[in-house]
Every structure is written in structure tokens, then in C-alpha cells.
Write an enzyme that holds these catalytic residues in place. Structure first.
Site: not given
Length: 353
Positions: A158-159, A162, A285, A306
Site C-alpha cells: 500500500g506504499a 502504487y 536505509g 532491503g
């Protein structure tokens, strides 16, 4: 671990090298969130990204999920519809992509398609109110497909500008029906998708990713509006989807994509942490020291990595030992081969002491 899109799924079918990649990074009890995975052909917007909407895709995911299970890992499928962040070349029949409103992504961003690029993003078609229940059903069906493919659950994407974010953010939703206008209406689609997927596979197998302060693909709210709206959303998710597995949020230092905000930041995820009863996962980050501090101070229940998990397949071990991290190569994040994907090295025995 949370993945960026990797573009290693030819014809949108998960590939054998994906099983190697995820298997390399799986650890007992470790949570892996898959790369963004399309719930429908209309939801595609990047080359060679996997889907979870056909029987062939479900079968192709099975060796990938098994590779994670064999290591004792927990594997969630991130369900994705890009909305307007697409192009006619991806759309069945060459139709325009869909969105909350007929507002294109600006020329600050470019799209690549199977025919090449870069191209400008086209003007999307605003979904009719009557079409939206079908979108909700696609998420529910994709959640069932994910379980059939061997995933332990799903994460709703949901970020990051998009489709769901396009309905949620003020800059991209100019609707006047029940999916626009008030904050409650703008939250309606996200909440309906959360309810539908929870009903399909149980709430404790469903998480959701949100990016309150992110401006990627021009989907944005002011800081004040982001806080106001997302505190409301936390409360509504608690009320309407009790038992949701977690909330996964992007830190404000990430402005969009991999770009970091320059200068001081005086806002945080803390208002949302206080507003929800669910576990909060924070991404954005983090380095080791920042992650440790965030957990010790109660900023989040878990920290999601990530980019450094791409270049360090044994990242949990490196973090535990405070060992040096291999630098990632951005140029291979979205390439199509094995370089920068399954060829990163593990710590040697003499480096673990």
C-alpha cells in the site's frame, strides 16, 4: 528482509535463480517479504517481474517458497498493483493503465516497457466506482494463490505511489465518489483490501506496507496531513482487521525510491506506533547502529533491511557479529542476469571470529 523488484522473472514467471536467491538469504525464523508481485496483468508496470494470478505462476513459485522453508524461514508474498505507474505496452489490448484519478505521473519519472524506453508515463483512466470491488477480489484471490504456492502469508503493498497509495494520497486522489474526498473515503480501498485478504487467509497471515511521508511517483501528502491521515488509518485497521500480523512503514528519510531526504527531519513514525496495537516494522536505509537504537528505544518492533540484504546474503550473521557489510551495486538491482543477484559472497570461517 524486504525486497526491491528484481526483474528476474521472464514472462512474469518466477525463475529457478529466484529459488537460489531467496534460499541463500533464508534463516531459521527469519522473515522474508518477497519482491513486489503482480495480482493481475493490469497491475504490471516493470519488465520481468513475477505475478501470482495464474496457475503457472503459482506452480513456479513453489520451488522458491520451498527453498525458504528448507532453511526454516518465514516467507510472505508482497501483493502489488502498480495502478498508473504502468504503460499501454503492459496493458491487455493496449488500454491505458488505471488509477484513482486521471492524473499522470510527472515527467520527473520514466517507464521502461518490453518495447524499450525510457517513455513518459501515460495519462491513466480513473477507475469507475463499479469496477473497484473487482480490484478488491483480485487481492483476495492473489492471497489464496500465495498460500497455494507455499507462502506463509502476504503483505499488501500500500506504499510508494502504487495503486492503493494513489487512492490514499491527496495528490493523486481527486475523486468525488465514496473513494474520494474525506480521509475515511480515501482509506476505503486500503481497508477493503485488508478485510478481503484477512477473510481469505486469516488476519494473522496478513501484513501491510505503507509510506506516509514518501513522495515516490508523485504520490504525496504534506507532513501534517500524513500524520493526521495515517493515525486515522492505524485506528481503522485495528477496528476493522483485528489481529493483523503487522504494519510495515517506510521511514521519512526516504523521499521516494532509494532517494534520501537531505537536511534535518523533525517527523517520525512515532505517531503511528502509538496509534496502532499491531507490531510495527520500520524500513528505510537502516545501518546496524541505527537499527539497534531504534529497537532499544521502542521506535519499532522490528527493522526491515532491503538493499544490504541484496549484497549480504548472510546479513543476520553479519549484524550479530558486527562484521563488515559488502557494498551493494545499484546498477544490478533491476538487471536481468545473475550478476549482483546470486553471486554475492558469504562470510568465510576466519572472518566470523
Amino acid at each position: 528482509m524486504c525486497l526491491v523488484a528484481h526483474c528476474r522473472a521472464p514472462n512474469n514467471i518466477p525463475s529457478p535463480q529466484m529459488a537460489v536467491y531467496y534460499g541463500q538469504r533464508a534463516t531459521p525464523g527469519g522473515l522474508i517479504i518477497s519482491e513486489a508481485t503482480a495480482i493481475t496483468p493490469e497491475g504490471q508496470g516493470y519488465p520481468q517481474v513475477p505475478g501470482i494470478h495464474t496457475a503457472e505462476q503459482v506452480e513456479a513459485w513453489k520451488p522458491v517458497t520451498q527453498a525458504v522453508k528448507d532453511k526454516g524461514g518465514i516467507f510472505l508474498c508482497q501483493l502489488w498493483h502498480v495502478g498508473r505507474a504502468s504503460h499501454e505496452d503492459y496493458q491487455p489490448g493496449g488500454a491505458p493503465p488505471v488509477s484513482a484519478s486521471a492524473i499522470p505521473v510527472s515527467e520527473a519519472f520514466e517507464v521502461y516497457t518490453p518495447k524499450g524506453g525510457p517513455f513518459k508515463y501515460p495519462t491513466p483512466r480513473a477507475l469507475e466506482t463499479s469496477e473497484i470491488p473487482a480490484i478488491v477480489r483480485l487481492y483476495a484471490e492473489a492471497a489464496k494463490n500465495a498460500i497455494a504456492a507455499g507462502f506463509d502469508g502476504i503483505e499488501i503493498h500500500g506504499a510508494n505511489g502504487y495503486l492503493l497509495d494513489q487512492f490514499w494520497k491527496d495528490s493523486t486522489n481527486k475523486r468525488t465518489d465514496k473513494y474520494g474526498g474525506s480521509d475515511e473515503n480515501k482509506a476505503r480501498l486500503i481497508l477493503e483490501v485488508a478485510e478481503a485478504t484477512a477473510n481469505a487467509i486469516d488476519a494473522d497471515h496478513v501484513g501491510i506496507r505503507l509510506s506516509p511521508y514518501n513522495t515516490f511517483l508523485d504520490a504525496s501528502d504534506t507532513v501534517e496531513r500524513a500524520i493526521e491521515k495515517n493515525v486515522l488509518l492505524m485506528k481503522e485497521l485495528d477496528k476493522r482487521v483485528p489481529g493483523l500480523a503487522y504494519i510495515h512503514m517506510v521511514e521519512p528519510r526516504l523521499a521516494g525510491g532509494n532517494a534520501e531526504v537531505q537536511g534535518p527531519i523533525d517527523h517520525s513514525l512515532d505517531p503511528f506506533r502509538k496509534a496502532t496495537s499491531r507490531p510495527l516494522l520500520a524500513a528505510g536505509g537502516f545501518k546496524r547502529a541505527q537499527a539497534v537504537e531504534a529497537i532499544e528505544k521502542g521506535h519499532a518492533d522490528a527493522i526491515v533491511f532491503g538493499r544490504y540484504f541484496i549484497s549480504n546474503p548472510d546479513l543476520p550473521k553479519r549484524l550479530a557479529l558486527d562484521a563488515p557489510l559488502t557494498k551493494y551495486n545499484r546498477d544490478t538491482f533491476y538487471s536481468f542476469g545473475t550478476e549482483g543477484y546470486i553471486d554475492y559472497s558469504f562470510l568465510k570461517d576466519n572472518e566470523q571470529n
